[in-house]
Design a protein around this motif. Structure first.
Motif, PDB file in Angstrom:
ATOM      1  N   ARG A  93       0.832  -1.194   0.000  1.00  0.00           N
ATOM      2  CA  ARG A  93       0.000   0.000   0.000  1.00  0.00           C
ATOM      3  C   ARG A  93       0.875   1.254   0.000  1.00  0.00           C
ATOM      4  O   ARG A  93       2.060   1.192   0.345  1.00  0.00           O
ATOM      5  N   VAL A  94       0.296   2.381  -0.382  1.00  0.00           N
ATOM      6  CA  VAL A  94       1.064   3.620  -0.536  1.00  0.00           C
ATOM      7  C   VAL A  94       1.864   3.936   0.720  1.00  0.00           C
ATOM      8  O   VAL A  94       3.023   4.351   0.661  1.00  0.00           O
ATOM      9  N   LYS A  95       1.264   3.743   1.871  1.00  0.00           N
ATOM     10  CA  LYS A  95       1.885   4.160   3.123  1.00  0.00           C
ATOM     11  C   LYS A  95       3.102   3.326   3.523  1.00  0.00           C
ATOM     12  O   LYS A  95       3.790   3.668   4.485  1.00  0.00           O
ATOM     13  N   SER A  96       3.380   2.247   2.788  1.00  0.00           N
ATOM     14  CA  SER A  96       4.529   1.400   3.105  1.00  0.00           C
ATOM     15  C   SER A  96       5.551   1.333   1.975  1.00  0.00           C
ATOM     16  O   SER A  96       6.490   0.547   2.044  1.00  0.00           O
ATOM     17  N   THR A  97       5.387   2.117   0.946  1.00  0.00           N
ATOM     18  CA  THR A  97       6.210   1.990  -0.257  1.00  0.00           C
ATOM     19  C   THR A  97       7.691   2.204   0.021  1.00  0.00           C
ATOM     20  O   THR A  97       8.543   1.390  -0.357  1.00  0.00           O
ATOM     21  N   LEU A  98       8.034   3.308   0.666  1.00  0.00           N
ATOM     22  CA  LEU A  98       9.441   3.616   0.904  1.00  0.00           C
ATOM     23  C   LEU A  98      10.096   2.600   1.830  1.00  0.00           C
ATOM     24  O   LEU A  98      11.254   2.214   1.631  1.00  0.00           O
ATOM     25  N   ASN A  99       9.372   2.175   2.832  1.00  0.00           N
ATOM     26  CA  ASN A  99       9.913   1.172   3.733  1.00  0.00           C
ATOM     27  C   ASN A  99      10.242  -0.115   2.996  1.00  0.00           C
ATOM     28  O   ASN A  99      11.292  -0.738   3.223  1.00  0.00           O
ATOM     29  N   MET A 100       9.381  -0.497   2.063  1.00  0.00           N
ATOM     30  CA  MET A 100       9.620  -1.721   1.300  1.00  0.00           C
ATOM     31  C   MET A 100      10.839  -1.571   0.400  1.00  0.00           C
ATOM     32  O   MET A 100      11.670  -2.480   0.283  1.00  0.00           O
ATOM     33  N   LEU A 101      10.964  -0.414  -0.234  1.00  0.00           N
ATOM     34  CA  LEU A 101      12.146  -0.148  -1.058  1.00  0.00           C
ATOM     35  C   LEU A 101      13.419  -0.198  -0.211  1.00  0.00           C
ATOM     36  O   LEU A 101      14.426  -0.797  -0.605  1.00  0.00           O
ATOM     37  N   MET A 102      13.368   0.412   0.959  1.00  0.00           N
ATOM     38  CA  MET A 102      14.550   0.481   1.810  1.00  0.00           C
ATOM     39  C   MET A 102      14.939  -0.874   2.387  1.00  0.00           C
ATOM     40  O   MET A 102      16.121  -1.158   2.597  1.00  0.00           O
ATOM     41  N   MET A 103      13.972  -1.729   2.657  1.00  0.00           N
ATOM     42  CA  MET A 103      14.288  -3.040   3.212  1.00  0.00           C
ATOM     43  C   MET A 103      15.118  -3.872   2.241  1.00  0.00           C
ATOM     44  O   MET A 103      15.944  -4.688   2.657  1.00  0.00           O
ATOM     45  N   SER A 104      14.907  -3.677   0.947  1.00  0.00           N
ATOM     46  CA  SER A 104      15.769  -4.331  -0.042  1.00  0.00           C
ATOM     47  C   SER A 104      17.085  -3.582  -0.202  1.00  0.00           C
ATOM     48  O   SER A 104      18.167  -4.177  -0.187  1.00  0.00           O
ATOM     49  N   PHE A 105      16.980  -2.268  -0.331  1.00  0.00           N
ATOM     50  CA  PHE A 105      18.154  -1.476  -0.693  1.00  0.00           C
ATOM     51  C   PHE A 105      19.231  -1.510   0.380  1.00  0.00           C
ATOM     52  O   PHE A 105      20.427  -1.527   0.066  1.00  0.00           O
ATOM     53  N   VAL A 106      18.838  -1.552   1.651  1.00  0.00           N
ATOM     54  CA  VAL A 106      19.827  -1.503   2.720  1.00  0.00           C
ATOM     55  C   VAL A 106      20.702  -2.756   2.732  1.00  0.00           C
ATOM     56  O   VAL A 106      21.835  -2.723   3.232  1.00  0.00           O
TER      57      VAL A 106
END
Length: 449
Positions: free
Chosen positions: A45-58
């Motif tokens: 959902r929109v409210k979790s988008t950045l967190n999901m991206l960061m969980m991979s990127f980190v």
């Protein structure tokens, strides 16, 4: 009798062609982690988008550093009891010369280690999709560091390290069916059993917010997977890498069609999310098997993966576990399927002369594949659950209920994925005179004369 002194002509020499090929493959595998971030990011959902991206990127940061410090040594160093490696000269990569060759190949050790580094980066990132919407970012980063150390590095040694017990047993895993996908899928299951379900799971709509982003991520994964699979032969001299390249495409295309056919028959529609998920299922299933089977075998593996993974993702509602983005249904099921089908479909003319049951080889290889799958699955499931339990009981893994409901992006990252308030949007422009009343109503909701 003393071994004969090798002639200069028999000593492997660095191959510029193979070295260049492997560097390109390494870059392709690196691209898979941002691709995975897009794939997962569009599914939440929109409210979790950045967190999901960061969980991979980190993972690109954490695992890279650990691999340099000690990860490569643990995974590929001198064997101890078939369980772990160790080479003190590889700590910090300080004892590796730029022209030192990896044993049995014509590529530098530096190239081999950075190629394998990208596998180590990607694998914990795969787990993150199961935990969407509800895990504290700091706790996740610590989990990645612990999991890579306790689970991934040892399992990579079992499967690929000289002396690893699965390697010596003869378990075939061309590019990571057990070490990557079964490993990550079992870990995802272990963690979600500890941290529990999302608030509103099974009752609130949790649809993907951006399907074009999902398709972009799936396309980048498909593209990068050619390096992931074909590069795992560590060269391009005998055609095995070419076979793997062809089988990667064949199985993935077949899996897309298999998933869509299942959707059409079961739900009456062929969805873009289904096409993207089917592609990933096919890529997962061909990863362990593509160097051992024929293109027709790859076709069969792809169709089976598309159908069975589509069936598996629906089981979470029946069984009551919240695998947010279907890591268990796609990576665990696809990895198990692809690994076991080696024992049935290996032709004996690919990466080795080992033949499966359907090619006259009996069930010997199938039982070896079962041993590898079950051992990795059990170890990763238990170890990952224990790590999650440790972190949850000490620093806490889950965000507060209020943060989960309001949006994890704001609480964990102080950002939002989409800013609709800035200038340049339709509501922010200065309307021309004839359109002013309509524009004013759109902006304020008030009726003007």
């Amino acid at each position: 009798m003393a071994p004969a002194t090798p002639l200069a002509a028999d000593t492997p020499a660095l191959s510029p062609a193979n070295t260049g090929f492997m560097l390109v493959c390494t870059a392709l595998v690196m691209l898979m982690t941002p691709g995975l971030a897009f794939f997962y990011g569009g599914m939440v959902r929109v409210k979790s988008t950045l967190n999901m991206l960061m969980m991979s990127f980190v993972s690109l940061g954490i695992v890279t550093v650990l691999w340099v410090l000690y990860g490569f040594s643990l995974a590929f160093g001198t064997d101890t009891a078939g369980l772990i490696g160790w080479n003190p000269h590889w700590l910090g990569l300080s004892g590796i010369g730029r022209t030192d060759l990896w044993d049995g190949t014509t590529i530098p050790v530096l190239v081999f280690l950075v190629f394998q580094m990208m596998f180590a980066v990607l694998t914990p990132a795969l787990i993150s999709g199961a935990l969407a919407d509800r895990v504290r970012f700091g706790a996740w980063a610590l989990f990645v560091a612990l999991w890579a150390t306790v689970v991934y590095f040892p399992v990579a040694h079992w499967v690929w390290g000289a002396g690893g017990w699965a390697y010596r047993l003869g378990v075939i895993d061309f590019a990571g069916g057990t070490a990557v996908h079964v490993n990550a899928g079992a870990a995802a299951l272990g963690v979600i059993l500890v941290i529990g379900k999302r608030a509103g799971f099974g009752t609130d709509p949790m649809r993907p917010h951006n399907l074009p982003l999902v398709m972009l991520g799936a396309g980048l994964l498909w593209f990068g997977w050619f390096g992931f699979n074909a590069g795992s032969w560590l060269g391009n001299d005998d055609g095995v890498g070419a076979l793997m390249f062809v089988n990667t495409q064949v199985a993935t295309g077949a899996a897309v069609l298999g998933w869509l056919a299942y959707e059409k028959l079961r739900h009456g529609a062929c969805t873009t999310l289904g096409a993207a998920s089917g592609a990933v299922a096919g890529l997962v299933a061909i990863t362990p098997s593509g160097g051992a089977v024929s293109p027709l075998g790859a076709l069969a593996i792809g169709v089976c993966a598309g159908v069975l993974c589509a069936l598996a993702v629906g089981l979470k509602y029946r069984l009551g576990y919240d695998d947010s983005l279907d890591v268990v249904g796609v990576h665990l099921v696809g990895g198990v399927l692809g690994s076991l089908l080696v024992g049935l479909l290996a032709t004996g003319t690919g990466q080795s002369d080992v033949a499966g049951l359907f090619y006259g080889g009996g069930l010997g290889q199938f039982w070896k594949q079962c041993a590898g799958v079950l051992a990795v699955l059990a170890y990763s499931l238990v170890a990952s659950a224990l790590l999650a339990l440790l972190l949850d009981r000490t620093i806490g893994m889950r965000v507060a209920r209020e943060a989960e409901e309001s949006g994890i992006d704001g609480t964990e990252h102080a950002e939002t994925a989409y800013d609709f308030s800035g200038a340049g949007g339709g509501a922010g422009r200065t309307p021309s005179a004839p359109d002013a009343p309509a524009a004013e109503r759109a902006r304020t909701g008030k009726v003007t004369a």
